[in-house]
Design an enzyme around this catalytic site. Structure first.
Site, short mmCIF file in Angstrom:
data_model
loop_
_atom_site.label_atom_id
_atom_site.label_comp_id
_atom_site.label_asym_id
_atom_site.label_seq_id
_atom_site.Cartn_x
_atom_site.Cartn_y
_atom_site.Cartn_z
CD GLU A 163 -8.21 -1.09 12.35
OE1 GLU A 163 -8.51 0.07 12.64
OE2 GLU A 163 -7.07 -1.57 12.50
CE LYS B 62 -11.43 -3.05 -0.94
NZ LYS B 62 -10.59 -2.51 -1.98
CE1 TYR C 247 -6.32 4.63 8.94
CE2 TYR C 247 -8.70 4.90 9.03
CZ TYR C 247 -7.50 5.05 8.37
OH TYR C 247 -7.48 5.64 7.14
CE LYS D 83 -9.23 -0.51 2.44
NZ LYS D 83 -9.89 0.60 1.80
CB CYS E 83 -2.74 -1.79 -32.82
SG CYS E 83 -2.13 -0.62 -34.04
CB CYS F 166 -3.93 2.87 -37.38
SG CYS F 166 -3.16 1.37 -36.79
CG ASP G 230 -15.84 3.28 0.81
OD1 ASP G 230 -14.78 3.78 0.40
OD2 ASP G 230 -16.74 2.87 0.05
CB CYS H 234 -1.59 3.09 -34.03
SG CYS H 234 -3.26 2.94 -33.37
CB CYS I 263 -5.50 -1.35 -35.29
SG CYS I 263 -5.74 0.15 -34.34
S1 IVH Z 1 -4.52 1.52 8.07
C1 IVH Z 1 -0.41 1.89 7.44
N1 IVH Z 1 -6.98 1.10 8.84
O1 IVH Z 1 -7.83 2.42 3.45
C2 IVH Z 1 -1.70 1.70 6.80
N2 IVH Z 1 -6.64 2.17 6.75
O2 IVH Z 1 -6.77 1.14 1.08
C3 IVH Z 1 -2.57 2.85 6.95
N3 IVH Z 1 -8.68 2.83 5.60
O3 IVH Z 1 -5.33 4.75 2.86
C4 IVH Z 1 -3.94 2.53 6.76
N4 IVH Z 1 -10.07 2.10 7.13
O4 IVH Z 1 -7.54 5.57 3.89
C5 IVH Z 1 -6.19 1.58 7.88
N5 IVH Z 1 -9.10 0.74 9.65
C6 IVH Z 1 -8.32 1.20 8.71
C7 IVH Z 1 -8.82 1.82 7.55
C8 IVH Z 1 -7.95 2.28 6.59
C9 IVH Z 1 -9.96 2.72 5.96
C10 IVH Z 1 -8.25 3.42 4.34
C11 IVH Z 1 -7.10 4.37 4.43
C12 IVH Z 1 -6.04 3.79 3.54
C13 IVH Z 1 -6.85 2.95 2.62
C14 IVH Z 1 -6.02 1.88 1.98
#
Ligand code: IVH
Length: 713
Positions: A135, A333, A245, A137, A456, A441, A139, A462, A438
């Site tokens: 799914e 990512k 999610y 991620k 250093c 210092c 932001d 320092c 350094c």
């Molecule tokens: S699962 C048990 N699913 O990404 C794990 N997280 O980098 C709980 N996030 O803290 C997270 N989309 O804020 C999950 N589809 C998704 C997500 C997601 C965004 C965020 C979430 C998490 C962070 C980790």
């Protein structure tokens, strides 16, 4: 600006110049309230309380007072009100189940490693199938919603994962979040991401700039700033969205698989992401990634990768958690964002461990919506086009001042330099030479064998190292003392008020009421702010063990390791004594230390050396504190606090899983049998360890008895 405005401004500044700290403090409070009310009236109720010019005057006066008394700047300062609402303004909520973050994968290989790691952990053969989900991620920022008897009772931000901020009133204003449910378990903690769409973000920024308010750098900041408002009416006026999610505590299981749980969550009335897919194997996961990546530009909201989760919830349970991330999920990512610009200079910064780090000064350039003017250059090898083993990187191209360089950033991380364009190199550009001394210092800067950086050698003499250590000590994940930030630390340090962490805790005794020199008389301080600081310091005398360990700022010991060590050793005394005993690499204490999942020999050495070299400072600090043991997570379990050793072949689970389970139940798992061992779990083929255990009169059980003992048979 008209001449009239100018004189008025000058008069205002002259007036502000007359204020003393106490008056300034009161006036800042009054201005914060007035500006806040004016703001709400203007863009929540469309009913302005004053003219724009009047509003600007209040803000200007506020800015002038803040500029003169930077230490009095309020957490809810109208200058940065949006997106900077203080954590202190919110109540705190302890999550019933920790809110986790995710481990990252940056390539297909990382994902393949993740899948094979999960298989290994579960002792699966290549014939066994294993499904995951994929799914986007999102932001944004994560939010936990607690429903009891179908009603929303509270909403909390992630905070540090254990304690979050109570944003209930704000969450109630978000249309995507239902206030009532039907047919839900009596207790349901629903988790997901608050975010803002691209179009809402642009419209919000346009409105903000029209009223002279804060303009946000990206939708994530806008979402965070809008949710973390002390006034829920402001949140209401902001177009926030939510995707569910995940979940925390539930009184009844939602389903048997992630896929079905998400379907159930959707049926309960929560928005779930339409790109969610079940993937029967690695190929399907990578295909889902490509599919989601191809939708990225047209989704209308920011995503920064793809999250894979193990589909079977019982298997998720078996895999369990590391200190801050689950073993059963990973974030793949998207590649970082890129831009080309000119390298104007290279500065050398000295860090808290003495490392000399080259920092690129760049001609400002926008990378993924953020203006970047500094980037890390890692170390001298990186600049010269080699890695630490001498293997060429960038085909061996070095980086010189004046070069055109390619900058990238991924997520919140510090921008980095990836490549250099030799065709545009100025003819007089000279190869970079690392300093041998350094810059702070003047001590020799030495590169030890196996180390990729010069350090250093000045140690605590320092100034850069000393002050960086102190800044780290008070940082957010360490002691987090309200009113004592990097700026105050620097200024106290410069005047010799603090030179080691312990000195922070004697500030009141040395510069409090009745002392010849007093904090309240310092520039920028007053009686109130001084008192507040002393109180904030006292508040942190009771502090969790993991924070103290992290605060020491030892090399290689980040937050995760600090948490691992805290839960392994339990108390400060046990940690300190064990690390001192572990100076002998043949000792049981050393074996015990490196047996901790996540602690390798390098980290172990750094810990031991840190505790050795800094012993006097560390002891002096500990005397000022009441160090709290981690919450006994599993104190009721039959193995809590016991030391176990596994030997021989385990047939029902892998060694890694057995160890993880035992640790989750509060046991310590050691690599070798000693007088401290409480229990040996012996599978077929157990050899000398079983014999030694028998000699020492230690209880020995087999795998089935072990599973029965922990209630997993
Ligand atoms: S699962 C048990 N699913 O990404 C794990 N997280 O980098 C709980 N996030 O803290 C997270 N989309 O804020 C999950 N589809 C998704 C997500 C997601 C965004 C965020 C979430 C998490 C962070 C980790």
């Amino acid at each position: 600006m008209s001449p009239d405005d100018k004189t008025e401004n000058e008069a205002m500044r002259a007036d502000v110049a007359q204020l003393d700290a106490d008056l300034a403090c009161e006036e800042l409070a009054r201005l914060a309230k007035m500006i806040d009310e004016a703001n709400t009236a203007y863009h929540t109720h469309d009913a302005p309380l004053m003219s724009d010019a009047e509003f600007d005057r209040l803000r200007l006066r506020n800015a002038a007072i803040e500029a003169r008394f930077p230490d009095l700047i309020r957490a809810d300062s109208p200058q940065n009100k949006i997106g900077a609402s203080p954590a202190e303004g919110f109540g705190k909520i302890t999550h019933k189940r920790r809110m986790l973050s995710l481990a990252n994968a940056f390539s297909d290989e990382d994902v393949a490693d993740f899948v094979s790691g999960v298989r290994r952990f579960l002792n699966l053969t290549s014939e066994d199938s294993l499904a995951f989900t994929a799914e986007p991620k999102i932001d944004g920022l994560s939010l936990s919603l607690r429903y009891e008897r179908q009603r929303l009772v509270y909403a909390a931000t992630r905070g540090d994962g254990v304690i979050g901020e109570d944003v209930t009133a704000n969450a109630r204003t978000v249309a995507d979040i239902p206030q009532h449910l039907s047919d839900a378990p009596d207790i349901l903690e629903l988790r997901g991401e608050i975010y803002m769409s691209h179009s809402d973000f642009s419209a919000l920024n346009a409105r903000q700039s029209a009223i002279g308010g804060k303009v946000f750098a990206n939708p994530r900041n806008a979402a965070a700033g809008s949710l973390r408002q002390l006034d829920p009416e402001i949140t209401r006026a902001r177009p926030l969205r939510f995707f569910a999610y995940a979940w925390g505590e539930t009184s009844r299981a939602l389903a048997l698989t992630q896929t079905d749980a998400i379907a159930r969550i959707k049926a309960l009335g929560f928005p779930t992401n339409p790109l969610f897919r079940r993937c029967p194997n690695l190929e399907a996961m990578l295909a889902a990634y490509a599919g989601i990546a191809s939708h990225r530009a047209t989704l209308g909201y920011d995503i920064d990768g793809v999250v894979y989760k193990l589909d079977d919830l019982a298997l998720q349970e078996r895999l369990g958690l590391r200190s801050t991330t689950p073993r059963w999920a990973i974030a793949h990512k998207f590649p970082a964002e890129l831009a080309w610009t000119v390298l104007d200079g290279i500065d050398i910064q000295v860090g808290r461990t003495g490392a000399l780090s080259p920092v690129a000064r760049l001609r400002p350039v926008t990378v993924g919506g953020v203006v970047v003017s500094n980037a890390t250059l890692h170390n001298e090898d990186y600049i010269s086009g080699r890695d630490s083993r001498g293997v060429p990187i960038r085909d061996g191209r070095d980086i010189r001042i004046g070069d055109w360089v390619e900058v990238y950033r991924a997520g919140d991380v510090i921008p980095k330099i990836r490549d250099v364009d030799l065709t545009r190199r100025p003819v007089d550009a000279a190869p970079f030479q690392m300093l041998a001394h350094c810059p702070e210092c003047g001590s020799p800067a030495i590169r030890e064998a196996g180390d990729s950086v010069r350090r250093c050698t000045g140690g605590m003499s320092c100034p850069a190292q000393a002050v960086e250590r102190l800044k780290h000590f008070v940082s957010r994940s360490a002691f987090d003392i309200e009113g004592l930030g990097a700026k105050q630390v620097e200024s106290f340090w410069r005047d010799g008020w603090i030179s080691t962490p312990k000195d922070i805790f004697t500030l009141r005794a040395r510069f409090g009421p009745g002392q010849p020199r007093q904090l309240k008389n310092r520039e920028g301080w007053g009686a109130k702010s001084a008192d507040k600081l002393f109180d904030a310091i006292d508040e942190k005398r009771r502090i969790p063990l993991s924070r103290v360990i992290f605060a020491l700022g030892l090399r290689h010991v980040g937050e995760t390791t600090a948490a691992l060590l805290a839960s392994h050793y339990g108390t400060w005394d046990s940690l300190r004594d064990s690390l001192r005993a572990a100076r002998d690499p043949e000792s049981a204490a050393f074996a015990d230390l490196i047996a901790i999942d996540g602690v390798g020999p390098v980290m172990a050495q750094s810990l031991i050396a840190g505790f050795d070299v800094e012993a006097a400072q560390i002891d002096a600090l500990a005397e000022c504190l009441e160090i709290l043991a981690p919450e006994a997570r599993a104190s009721e379990s039959p193995v809590a606090g016991k030391t176990l050793v596994f030997t021989g072949t385990l047939e029902r689970m892998s060694r890694a899983e057995a160890k993880a389970r035992a640790e989750a139940l509060g046991a310590k798992v050691a690599g070798s049998v000693s007088a401290k061992t409480d229990l040996l779990i012996a599978g077929p083929g157990a050899g000398s360890k079983a014999a030694k255990a028998a000699d020492l009169g230690i209880e020995v059980i087999d795998e089935d008895q072990w599973l029965a003992l922990i209630g997993a048979a």
